[in-house]
Each structure stands twice: as structure tokens, then as C-alpha cells.
Design a protein around this motif. Structure first.
Motif, PDB file in Angstrom:
ATOM      1  N   PRO A 234       0.829  -1.441   0.293  1.00  0.00           N
ATOM      2  CA  PRO A 234       0.064   0.118   0.159  1.00  0.00           C
ATOM      3  C   PRO A 234       1.270   1.312  -0.236  1.00  0.00           C
ATOM      4  O   PRO A 234       2.101   1.594   0.397  1.00  0.00           O
ATOM      5  CB  PRO A 234      -1.120  -0.160   1.465  1.00  0.00           C
ATOM      6  N   ASP A 235       0.674   2.558  -0.206  1.00  0.00           N
ATOM      7  CA  ASP A 235       0.744   3.761  -0.662  1.00  0.00           C
ATOM      8  C   ASP A 235       0.970   3.738   0.730  1.00  0.00           C
ATOM      9  O   ASP A 235      -0.140   3.978   1.368  1.00  0.00           O
ATOM     10  CB  ASP A 235       0.038   4.397  -1.644  1.00  0.00           C
ATOM     11  N   PRO A 236       1.660   5.027   1.404  1.00  0.00           N
ATOM     12  CA  PRO A 236       1.528   5.812   2.622  1.00  0.00           C
ATOM     13  C   PRO A 236       0.796   6.262   2.879  1.00  0.00           C
ATOM     14  O   PRO A 236      -0.561   7.197   1.769  1.00  0.00           O
ATOM     15  CB  PRO A 236       2.601   6.892   2.454  1.00  0.00           C
ATOM     16  N   GLY A 237      -0.216   5.697   3.941  1.00  0.00           N
ATOM     17  CA  GLY A 237      -1.916   6.023   4.531  1.00  0.00           C
ATOM     18  C   GLY A 237      -2.714   5.807   3.730  1.00  0.00           C
ATOM     19  O   GLY A 237      -4.141   5.882   3.770  1.00  0.00           O
ATOM     20  N   TYR A 238      -2.403   4.659   2.656  1.00  0.00           N
ATOM     21  CA  TYR A 238      -3.924   4.527   2.079  1.00  0.00           C
ATOM     22  C   TYR A 238      -4.639   3.566   2.889  1.00  0.00           C
ATOM     23  O   TYR A 238      -5.967   3.881   2.354  1.00  0.00           O
ATOM     24  CB  TYR A 238      -3.575   3.532   0.958  1.00  0.00           C
ATOM     25  N   ASN A 239      -4.252   2.592   3.553  1.00  0.00           N
ATOM     26  CA  ASN A 239      -4.986   2.244   4.300  1.00  0.00           C
ATOM     27  C   ASN A 239      -5.543   2.449   5.312  1.00  0.00           C
ATOM     28  O   ASN A 239      -7.291   2.296   5.932  1.00  0.00           O
ATOM     29  CB  ASN A 239      -4.488   0.924   5.144  1.00  0.00           C
ATOM     30  N   GLU A 240      -5.121   3.634   5.881  1.00  0.00           N
ATOM     31  CA  GLU A 240      -6.012   4.534   6.871  1.00  0.00           C
ATOM     32  C   GLU A 240      -6.832   5.781   6.235  1.00  0.00           C
ATOM     33  O   GLU A 240      -8.052   5.686   6.548  1.00  0.00           O
ATOM     34  CB  GLU A 240      -4.982   5.611   6.976  1.00  0.00           C
ATOM     35  N   GLY A 241      -6.799   5.702   4.680  1.00  0.00           N
ATOM     36  CA  GLY A 241      -8.034   6.528   3.809  1.00  0.00           C
ATOM     37  C   GLY A 241      -9.062   5.217   3.499  1.00  0.00           C
ATOM     38  O   GLY A 241      -9.838   5.263   3.408  1.00  0.00           O
ATOM     39  N   VAL A 242      -8.444   4.078   3.507  1.00  0.00           N
ATOM     40  CA  VAL A 242     -10.114   3.148   3.090  1.00  0.00           C
ATOM     41  C   VAL A 242     -10.877   3.263   4.502  1.00  0.00           C
ATOM     42  O   VAL A 242     -12.210   3.409   3.939  1.00  0.00           O
ATOM     43  CB  VAL A 242      -9.287   1.890   3.070  1.00  0.00           C
ATOM     44  N   ARG A 243      -9.679   3.618   5.201  1.00  0.00           N
ATOM     45  CA  ARG A 243     -11.050   3.498   6.588  1.00  0.00           C
ATOM     46  C   ARG A 243     -11.599   4.787   6.867  1.00  0.00           C
ATOM     47  O   ARG A 243     -12.399   4.605   7.778  1.00  0.00           O
ATOM     48  CB  ARG A 243      -9.917   3.303   7.581  1.00  0.00           C
ATOM     49  N   GLU A 244     -10.984   5.576   7.000  1.00  0.00           N
ATOM     50  CA  GLU A 244     -11.806   7.180   7.019  1.00  0.00           C
ATOM     51  C   GLU A 244     -13.435   6.809   5.791  1.00  0.00           C
ATOM     52  O   GLU A 244     -13.923   7.089   6.039  1.00  0.00           O
ATOM     53  CB  GLU A 244     -10.716   8.554   6.206  1.00  0.00           C
ATOM     54  N   ASP A 390      -0.643  -1.757  -8.458  1.00  0.00           N
ATOM     55  CA  ASP A 390      -2.031  -2.119  -8.169  1.00  0.00           C
ATOM     56  C   ASP A 390      -2.378  -3.609  -8.577  1.00  0.00           C
ATOM     57  O   ASP A 390      -0.858  -3.956  -9.505  1.00  0.00           O
ATOM     58  CB  ASP A 390      -2.849  -0.868  -9.177  1.00  0.00           C
ATOM     59  N   GLY A 391      -2.841  -3.984  -8.820  1.00  0.00           N
ATOM     60  CA  GLY A 391      -3.291  -4.978  -9.555  1.00  0.00           C
ATOM     61  C   GLY A 391      -3.772  -5.825 -10.894  1.00  0.00           C
ATOM     62  O   GLY A 391      -2.963  -6.273 -11.198  1.00  0.00           O
ATOM     63  N   GLN A 392      -4.078  -4.515 -11.431  1.00  0.00           N
ATOM     64  CA  GLN A 392      -3.725  -4.827 -12.862  1.00  0.00           C
ATOM     65  C   GLN A 392      -1.926  -4.725 -13.633  1.00  0.00           C
ATOM     66  O   GLN A 392      -2.047  -5.781 -13.891  1.00  0.00           O
ATOM     67  CB  GLN A 392      -4.159  -3.553 -13.606  1.00  0.00           C
ATOM     68  N   GLU A 393      -1.559  -3.604 -12.857  1.00  0.00           N
ATOM     69  CA  GLU A 393       0.611  -4.003 -13.356  1.00  0.00           C
ATOM     70  C   GLU A 393       0.921  -5.355 -13.118  1.00  0.00           C
ATOM     71  O   GLU A 393       1.292  -5.488 -13.435  1.00  0.00           O
ATOM     72  CB  GLU A 393       1.017  -2.523 -12.165  1.00  0.00           C
TER      73      GLU A 393
END
Length: 453
Positions: A234-244, A390-393
Motif C-alpha cells: 500500500p501507498d503511505p496512508g492508503y489503508n488509513e484512507g480506506v478506513r476513513e 496496483d493489481g492490474q500492473e
């Protein structure tokens, strides 16, 4: 940058296929017998994808090695694709299971071990309540059912090229126009996945918000780092962004830690302080005995208790008669308390780093445009010059023919990698010598593959 010669690859692959068959007459004979009553000669259809003309039959597995029926010893870097992440037949698990076998395997009633296991899981993952299944697939199904029940919504969001076991909703990918389509070879799909699922790319919060803005998403089912299409961090902050975003739009966030438990004793969730509403894990926590579990917050527990009548609790699509059986609970208790410890990860993670360093050295030596990604006790190389975002890449970087050759080359030299990936997993029983054996083999393989003249 080195260029792969496809004709050379084909010639080398033919040589390795012949060597594989010549070295394993007993496995070949057993495969021929097995074909009489099992399609492909295997107990589950996907096993035909292993490299070679037939599967390797195992005689004995212990620790980080197994011996096949032809007497060949193998360094096992697959470890049951995480099911045996803590090593084959760890002694504390074997002892606990052996004791339980004579005391009762399954009774539809709880054992005292269940108390210790649920308490231990709460401490590891930060969620107070737990229910038990036989697989992570079952746990994911139950989490999705609860999410739909509690929210009154129908849709599930997953990441492009994710994998969450055989959950129907997850067999979906992004089509060329950005719509949800059935994943290739989605066998016998009960409904079009576009009816149940929205797919978004990993590391794309804008796409996730667009998916949630419809107001009909019950759950976001995620691996906090993708692992089944290659490791995608994940990019920095991605999982936290998903939570928000989940909180803002009223969807439940479900973290699937079945593979990302390699990040540490509490998985990626504990290692990075994530706060899902529900968490799913299976495979590894029973030391190889079938088990799975899902945990949830106090709020979710309260909502479930308020909304389900006692009269209906056994016919709601949650659970099964073997769920929480005494044998599985004994295995989980022993594995969690005595095997899957912080000390074990302190041994495993440096070995994964050493494996990755060895692979990178082999890649650099021949100038291949490949890359290695690390995730705790797991690492993987892919056929692109930079990490997949990402998954496609990750999907587009794959090369099935090349992957099959590399796996077969390793197998012919007594090293097993995780199938359908270029992935290695360390166990508490894995040694520096095991890692060095792979480094030596991999360097020799690439020098021959990319040889010039």
C-alpha cells in the motif's frame, strides 16, 4: 537490460521437463494410478498447474523440508501457501492435536480451548469478539453476510485481481471500460458479479470513494497488502484512507489477513495499527489443521445481538456443524501460544530479507528488468523493473511460460516455491542454508537463461 530469448527458454524448458520425469518414476507411476478416479490424477483440480508433467507426491514433510516418494529432499519455500507457514507439523501443535484426538474430534459443543484462542486473537488483532470456521473462505462468506444483514445493503467492494478464497463476490475484475466483469474462468458463477460487486484498483482512494458514493456498499473486503497477484504494497496512508472512507459512507471494513499474517504475529493490521470492523484469517493459525476465524468490534457484536432472533440463529447461513470443533481449537491454541510467536517472526523476517537480497543479486548480475518485493516473512520477484502499484500492473507483469520454467528449474534442484507466483515464505524451521540454496540455484538459473553467444 537483458532480453529474454524465447527460443532459448523453450529449449531449456524441454530439458527441465525431461529431467523432472526421469528423476521421479514413483511419482509418475502414482499419478498414472491416480488418474483412474481423480481428474488429472489430483485431489483438487488446480494441482494440475504445478510445473512438470505430473505432481510430486509427498512421502514426509517436517519443518521446512519435505521428501517425495522418490526419496528426494526439498527445501519448502511454499509451505502450503501459508497453511504451513509455521513449519510442517510443529511439535506443540502435533502434541495438542494428538491429545485431542482421543478426547473427541467434533461434538457441536465448545471446549475450554476456545476461550484461550478467542482471548489470544483479541490480544493480537485488537478486535474483542471471534467466531470460528473451517476455512478463511467460510469466514469471508460469513463476514459478508453479516455486513449485508447489518447495513441493509447488497454490494461488496474488492480490489482488482484480489483473491479471498472461493468467495463468489471476489471473482471479479475491472473491464476495459472500468465496469465490473467476471474474472476469467469464473466457473459456474451463481450470478453476474456486477450484481454483487464493485471492483477498484488497489492504492486508488478516488476510485474507492466513487464506488462507495452509490450508497449501496455493505462491505469493503481487502487484503491490507495484495499478495495473490504478486505482492503489492500500500501507498503511505492508503489503508488509513480506506478506513476513513468506510466510516464516512457507512460500509464495514473487513481485513483479510490470511496471507498478510506474514507481516508479524498480529498480521499487517497490528503491525500498522489498522482498525477494521472485522478481520478474517485462516490456514496458518492451526499449524496445518483446517481452521478459520473472523473477529469483530464491540459495535458489530451489539448490532448482531440486537438484530438476530435466537430461533433463527442456526439457519441464517452462518456457521456449520464442524465449525469450532475440538480438534481445530486444540491446534489453534497450541499454534498461537507456542509456535506463531514474536520470537518466530524475529527469525523468519531476516531470512526473507536474505532471500530477497539473494534474488536481487541474481537479477542484477544478468541485468534482467525484474524486481523483488518484501512483506515480512514473505518475498516475491516479478517480471517488471519496478514494484507494481496496483493489481492490474501486477497481473500485466506476469509471464506464465517463464514462471513455469523457473519453478520447474527450482523443483528439479530440490526447492519448492509457492505455485502460480514467484513467492517464498519463511518458517521458524527455515535456515540460512535453505535460503542460500535458493540463492545459488537462482543465480545459476538466470545466468543460463540470459546467457549470450
Amino acid at each position: 537490460m537483458s532480453t529474454l530469448d524465447r527460443a532459448r527458454l523453450a529449449d531449456l524448458h524441454a530439458r527441465e521437463r525431461a529431467a523432472f520425469s526421469d528423476a521421479r518414476p514413483r511419482s509418475r507411476a502414482l499419478a498414472e494410478q491416480a488418474a483412474a478416479h481423480m481428474p488429472g490424477g489430483v485431489p483438487m483440480s488446480w494441482m494440475v498447474k504445478w510445473p512438470g508433467a505430473f505432481p510430486v507426491f509427498v512421502e514426509h514433510a517436517e519443518g521446512a523440508h519435505f521428501t517425495c516418494v522418490d526419496g528426494i529432499d526439498h527445501v519448502d519455500l511454499c509451505l502450503g501457501d501459508t497453511g504451513a507457514m509455521m513449519g510442517h507439523s510443529p511439535a506443540p501443535t502435533v502434541d495438542a492435536v494428538t491429545r485431542q484426538l482421543s478426547r473427541g474430534i467434533t461434538t457441536m459443543l465448545p471446549t475450554e480451548d476456545a476461550i484461550a484462542v478467542s482471548r489470544g486473537l483479541a490480544e493480537r488483532f485488537g478486535l474483542p469478539f471471534w467466531q470460528f470456521t473451517l476455512t478463511a473462505t467460510d469466514a469471508n462468506r460469513h463476514a459478508i453476510r453479516y455486513a449485508r444483514h447489518l447495513t441493509g445493503r447488497t454490494k461488496v467492494v474488492v480490489h482488482n485481481w484480489c483473491y479471498h478464497g472461493s468467495v463468489d463476490e471476489a471473482f471479479a475484475t475491472l473491464g476495459p471500460d472500468g465496469t465490473t466483469v467476471d474474472r476469467r474462468s469464473n466457473i459456474g458463477a451463481p450470478v453476474d458479479t456486477a450484481e454483487t460487486t464493485r471492483v477498484v484498483e488497489f492504492n486508488d482512494l478516488d476510485a474507492l470513494e466513487r464506488a462507495l458514493a452509490h450508497g449501496d456498499v455493505a462491505a469493503i473486503l481487502v487484503e491490507p497488502a495484495l499478495t495473490n497477484i504478486g505482492i503489492v504494497l500500500p501507498d503511505p496512508g492508503y489503508n488509513e484512507g480506506v478506513r476513513e472512507l468506510a466510516t464516512r459512507y457507512g460500509a464495514l471494513l473487513v481485513n483479510d489477513e490470511t496471507h498478510t499474517i506474514c507481516a508479524g504475529p498480529g498480521g499487517y493490521t497490528a503491525a500498522h495499527g489498522l482498525e477494521p470492523d472485522m478481520l478474517v484469517i485462516g490456514k496458518s493459525i492451526g499449524g496445518g489443521i483446517p481452521c478459520g476465524t473472523f473477529g469483530f468490534s464491540q459495535e458489530i457484536a451489539d448490532r448482531i445481538a440486537r438484530s438476530i432472533e435466537l430461533e433463527d440463529i442456526d439457519v441464517g447461513g452462518i456457521g456449520g456443524t464442524l465449525a469450532g470443533n475440538g480438534l481445530s481449537m486444540a491446534a489453534m491454541k497450541a499454534t498461537l501460544e507456542q509456535v506463531m510467536t514474536a520470537d518466530a517472526f524475529e527469525h523468519m523476517v531476516p531470512l526473507a530479507d536474505a532471500w530477497a537480497d539473494g534474488v536481487q543479486a541474481g537479477i542484477d548480475a544478468v541485468g534482467a528488468d525484474w524486481h523483488v518485493t518484501r512483506l515480512g516473512a514473505r518475498a516475491e520477484y516479478n517480471f517488471s523493473g519496478r514494484p507494481s502499484h496496483d493489481g492490474q500492473e501486477a497481473h500485466d507483469a506476469d509471464d506464465f511460460e517463464l514462471q513455469q520454467y523457473l519453478h520447474l528449474y527450482a523443483l528439479n534442484r530440490g526447492i519448492l516455491l509457492t505455485p502460480f507466483h514467484n513467492m517464498a515464505l519463511m518458517s521458524p524451521a527455515t535456515t540460512a542454508a535453505d535460503v542460500e540454496a535458493h540463492t545459488t540455484m537462482f543465480g545459476e538459473c538466470l545466468r543460463e537463461l540470459f546467457a549470450t553467444g
